[in-house]
Write a protein that holds these residues in place. Structure first.
Motif, mmCIF file in Angstrom:
data_model
loop_
_atom_site.group_PDB
_atom_site.id
_atom_site.type_symbol
_atom_site.label_atom_id
_atom_site.label_comp_id
_atom_site.label_asym_id
_atom_site.label_seq_id
_atom_site.Cartn_x
_atom_site.Cartn_y
_atom_site.Cartn_z
ATOM 1 N N UNK A 1 70.887 -39.120 38.300
ATOM 2 C CA UNK A 1 70.168 -40.272 38.511
ATOM 3 C C UNK A 1 69.273 -40.150 39.735
ATOM 4 N N UNK A 2 68.036 -39.949 39.834
ATOM 5 C CA UNK A 2 67.363 -39.772 41.134
ATOM 6 C C UNK A 2 67.392 -41.190 41.939
ATOM 7 N N UNK A 3 67.132 -41.117 43.305
ATOM 8 C CA UNK A 3 66.921 -41.977 44.022
ATOM 9 C C UNK A 3 65.850 -43.018 43.553
ATOM 10 N N UNK A 4 64.805 -42.378 42.959
ATOM 11 C CA UNK A 4 63.574 -43.027 42.685
ATOM 12 C C UNK A 4 63.900 -44.102 41.591
ATOM 13 N N UNK A 5 64.925 -43.922 40.748
ATOM 14 C CA UNK A 5 65.228 -44.803 39.614
ATOM 15 C C UNK A 5 65.552 -45.975 40.072
ATOM 16 N N UNK A 6 66.095 -46.188 41.318
ATOM 17 C CA UNK A 6 66.750 -47.391 41.779
ATOM 18 C C UNK A 6 66.181 -47.931 43.063
ATOM 19 N N UNK A 7 64.906 -47.314 43.178
ATOM 20 C CA UNK A 7 64.230 -47.701 44.349
ATOM 21 C C UNK A 7 63.610 -48.931 44.157
ATOM 22 N N UNK A 21 83.638 -57.574 47.568
ATOM 23 C CA UNK A 21 82.422 -57.529 46.523
ATOM 24 C C UNK A 21 81.288 -56.689 47.010
ATOM 25 N N UNK A 22 80.857 -56.813 48.363
ATOM 26 C CA UNK A 22 79.947 -55.958 48.962
ATOM 27 C C UNK A 22 80.204 -54.318 48.487
ATOM 28 N N UNK A 23 81.399 -54.106 49.042
ATOM 29 C CA UNK A 23 81.852 -52.803 49.049
ATOM 30 C C UNK A 23 81.638 -52.309 47.619
ATOM 31 N N UNK A 24 82.027 -53.053 46.549
ATOM 32 C CA UNK A 24 81.938 -52.681 45.205
ATOM 33 C C UNK A 24 80.552 -52.480 44.821
ATOM 34 N N UNK A 25 79.719 -53.240 45.167
ATOM 35 C CA UNK A 25 78.212 -53.296 44.764
ATOM 36 C C UNK A 25 77.646 -52.090 45.396
ATOM 37 N N UNK A 31 76.288 -44.473 43.920
ATOM 38 C CA UNK A 31 76.307 -43.601 42.810
ATOM 39 C C UNK A 31 75.146 -43.644 41.991
ATOM 40 N N UNK A 32 74.409 -44.595 41.605
ATOM 41 C CA UNK A 32 73.146 -44.678 41.104
ATOM 42 C C UNK A 32 72.005 -43.981 41.944
#
Length: 230
Positions: A1-7, A21-25, A31-32
């Motif tokens: 998945x490219x960075x554009x998809x989570x921009x 919780x922050x670390x997991x997020x 990864x995304x």
């Protein structure tokens, strides 16, 4: 998945009181953004190297003018990941990581500040593992309360790098349930998918049984239900 998809998704903002919780997020976001970011996080910043002209089998750092297209791409990955991590920090933490020269260095510094040394982390893992091994339902506890406590403990263990097979987690949950659910627990254990179903699905089945049991008590006034007459 490219960075554009989570921009369009905002970088998880650092929350010291809820660091785990922050670390997991953040790991999910990384990864995304790019599968290659996780390698950068593990291995560190790419350092372009070239052969030494006078000493065979020896490498020396390569000046920027001689970087290949691949070198530039790998270095850009580190820069991109550094930007994500810095963008997530509050002012106080930003001052402590700005001197870091790589994304891996930033990540390890955050972990050190928030989790302590490796010895401290190993001790925490030992404590969490001991809590899992000794886990049991408490007097008067509901199915939901048992599930939530166990799931929370499993999440903490996962953050510290410890996971258990689904079949082991499911058996643990079944074994610690209140005694009045033993018959239903025995039935669920005999299902062919028992060792592969998620803990959430297993909890859902137990919760459904509990609700059906309560409904029967309302209908039949708490007496024994004669299945032949249902």
């Amino acid at each position: 998945m490219s960075s554009q998809k989570v921009s369009s998704i905002k970088v998880p903002q650092f929350d010291k009181p809820r660091y785990n919780l922050w670390k997991k997020k953040m790991l999910l976001y990384i990864r995304a953004s790019s599968p290659e970011y996780m390698r950068v996080l593990r291995e560190g910043r790419h350092v372009p190297m070239k052969d030494h002209l006078e000493l065979p089998n020896m490498k020396i750092s390569c000046p920027e003018a001689e970087w290949s297209a691949r070198d530039k791409k790998l270095i850009a990955l580190d820069e991109g990941l550094r930007l994500i991590l810095v963008d997530s920090m509050d002012d106080d933490m930003s001052h402590q990581i700005m001197v870091c020269d790589s994304a891996k260095h930033i990540w390890e510094t955050i972990q050190l500040l928030m989790e302590g040394t490796e010895d401290v982390r190993q001790n925490r893992l030992y404590i969490l593992t001991s809590q899992y091994e000794a886990f049991k339902s408490l007097p008067g506890e509901s199915i939901t309360q048992v599930f939530e406590r166990l799931n929370k403990l499993l999440n903490k263990l996962s953050i510290h790098g410890k996971t258990y097979p689904k079949r082991e987690v499911n058996r643990k949950f079944i074994l610690v349930l209140p005694h009045h659910l033993e018959n239903k627990a025995s039935f669920v254990r005999e299902r062919v998918d028992f060792e592969t179903m998620t803990l959430e699905k297993l909890y859902g089945k137990q919760k459904t049984h509990k609700m059906e049991h309560e409904q029967m008590k309302i209908i039949y006034g708490g007496g024994t239900v004669d299945r032949k007459n249902v």
